[in-house]
Design an enzyme around this catalytic site. Sequence first.
Site, PDB file in Angstrom:
ATOM      1  N   ASP A 344      42.978  53.969  38.185  1.00 58.65           N
ATOM      2  CA  ASP A 344      42.641  53.585  39.555  1.00 58.65           C
ATOM      3  C   ASP A 344      42.072  54.826  40.246  1.00 58.65           C
ATOM      4  OD1 ASP A 344      43.725  50.936  41.343  1.00 58.65           O
ATOM      5  OD2 ASP A 344      43.000  52.657  42.488  1.00 58.65           O
ATOM      6  N   VAL A 401      38.976  45.171  39.189  1.00 57.87           N
ATOM      7  CA  VAL A 401      38.794  45.694  40.547  1.00 57.87           C
ATOM      8  C   VAL A 401      38.502  44.533  41.498  1.00 57.87           C
ATOM      9  CG1 VAL A 401      38.007  47.930  39.670  1.00 57.87           C
ATOM     10  CG2 VAL A 401      36.311  46.189  40.263  1.00 57.87           C
ATOM     11  N   HIS A 451      39.581  36.161  32.166  1.00 62.58           N
ATOM     12  CA  HIS A 451      40.175  35.741  33.436  1.00 62.58           C
ATOM     13  C   HIS A 451      41.668  35.459  33.267  1.00 62.58           C
ATOM     14  CE1 HIS A 451      40.495  32.463  36.772  1.00 62.58           C
ATOM     15  NE2 HIS A 451      40.977  33.617  37.172  1.00 62.58           N
ATOM     16  N   ASN A 501      38.663  27.119  37.810  1.00 59.50           N
ATOM     17  CA  ASN A 501      38.331  27.136  39.239  1.00 59.50           C
ATOM     18  C   ASN A 501      37.228  26.148  39.587  1.00 59.50           C
ATOM     19  OD1 ASN A 501      40.230  28.886  40.367  1.00 59.50           O
ATOM     20  ND2 ASN A 501      39.124  30.676  39.638  1.00 59.50           N
TER      21      ASN A 501
END
Length: 715
Positions: A344, A401, A451, A501
């Site tokens: 990060d 991210v 995903h 989705n």
Amino acid sequence: MIYEGKAITVKALESGIVELNFDLKGESVNKFNRLTLNELRASVDAIKADGSIKGVIVTSGKDVFIVGADITEFVDNFKLPDEELVAGNLEANKIFSDFEDLAVPTVVAINGIALGGGFEMCLAGDYRVMSETAKIGLPEVKLGIYPGFGGTVRLPRVIGTDNAVEWIASGKENKAADALKVGAVDAVVAPAKLKEAALDLVKRAISGELDYKAKRQPKLEKLKLNAIEQMMCFETAKGFVAGQAGPNYPAPVEAIKTIQKAANFGRDKALEVEAAGFVKLAKTSVAESLIGLFLNDQELKKKAKHHDEIARDVKLAAVLGAGIMGGGIAYQSASKGTPILMKDIREEGIQMGLTEASKLLGKRVEKGRMTPAKMAEALNAIRPTMSYGDFGNVDIVVEAVVENPKVKQIVLAEVEDVVREDAILASNTSTISISLLAQALKRPENFVGMHFFNPVHMMPLVEVIRGEKSSEVAVATTVAYAKKMGKNPIVVNDCPGFLVNRVLFPYFGGFSKLLGFGVDFVRIDKVMEKFGWPMGPAYLSDVVGIDTGHHGRDVMAEGFPDRMAVEGKTAVDVMYEANRLGQKNGKGFYAYETDKRGKPKKVSDPEAYELLKSIVVEEREVTDEDIINFMMIPLCLETVRCLEDGIVDTAAEADMGLIYGIGFPPFRGGALRYIDSIGVAEFVALADKYADLGALYHPTAKLREMAAKGQKFFG
């Protein structure tokens, strides 16, 4: 050799002892198919006919004992008329009873998994010796049925009614120590000592040191419970299990009712009771759906295994973006044995990711699922970093991210320059096109979507997204890594929202239309929960995050403007504008308080109702059935479109994606099996009744063609 078949052999060992060995040729496991059952009948007959035999041990030539019945074969039997199905079941049971009635002692050596019919075979023996590493159980309720080879009859008479009810109604697998504790087995030994222990036991029975006839007798008689004990045991169990299973899963309660009905009968009459109840359950839509899911899952595993042939081994992974999601991915990878770098740009992000991973590992230790030493090992396998210094040895990088295409492209291009040329890059995006993100890369063939669903440690699905230029090696390696992480991967092709989705947002579209007609969201939630969803759409929106839903809705509207574009303000818009983001800030459709366990608890909030008044276009009376149709028709039709568009290869994968990814009610089998259960022609006619609601409710030409031809998605 006393008997030799393709699934079973019976050979003489020593001193009149024979070994009945299950070893199904051409298969990696033993299972009860027609061949095995027929050979068991022939084996038992051969043993009965040989007067020199003094004892039998039963063994397996595989790593498992017997995994159960071959569902692919037996599911066809469920279509037979009731009386034929009962007769077939009793005929199979006669084989187990004849084995149980042999005039010599029998010992079953359980070397590995013995489930369903496999464990029922064990119960027919006089004694059971179990390897320390084996597991036993009767998981049939997970398929919407209950044990049909004598499990409901023998198990209560072996381990007691209370224990048997728990084992059968839960369908759980039981370890050796637990099995020994309740008396399901007579001894537990090291794997290498199993056959020796079985031989020792049968010799002791032959010599008369052990009275095998006395051991066998309780299995042939009625349960040793008086009327009051029966009432207390069964009525309490039915009430508790009904509460646990809910109204949509009848098998656990039916199993208890069957044990209760057969309590005052000896074995043969009790088996008739079992057969009658088994057939009743086998004919239910719940059994059809749950067995369908099992078969779909097997199909998925076969496809995933096919990817193993070209997948590269992942020895070291990396995740970009720590935080809750990155920490969850790092935990999942490390806890399943793959070391991972967690990068990060902010120290706070690193800390948040480590805290998340540490919390999840700590919970496993608390529950006894992991030792403190293993926890330390897993934590040490997560290496936090704020630089790319160690990325030269990484096999796969998961980018996690912020959900912004420009940011993702910058980060992906950056990491591509520091990893090996053959390293795989995977983006954990929920909506952004993989082919679009690939435009920033020099080696798009090494790039895929991966995903994960939130929370990572709980949600079993991972969508692996194939972009226009993704290589099959990149796809296969990502699938293999997902499996290694303990996930169920489904490969989908690229489009806005991918599979899950893309299908979920039309469902929310139906919710939005209901709110526009002034329907109370609490009522909608209750109706959809009763339908079988783990939570209703308002509560789900709050859990996912109103801001996440708002962003996803806009992406989907841009991708499919013909049917997903929104006119005017919606409930999500007014909630978002009022900064009611759901659980994350304590207010969305509901307000949230913290309960005694520190978990968010939803409560009604007048402010939410006030806000929603502004988006009501007309007050419309709707029935509960209308609510279901408003929500389910768009979801089902979008699933059909995903299949037709080639986003997903098979109906099985589409349905499993919805079960694993969004909690589609398992007892309904998935969106496409739900259409099948209604009937394709009937579903098309139903959708046409709601045609005025817009394009989301319009069946495709191909679905109309299927309806006209009387076709189904399954079978």
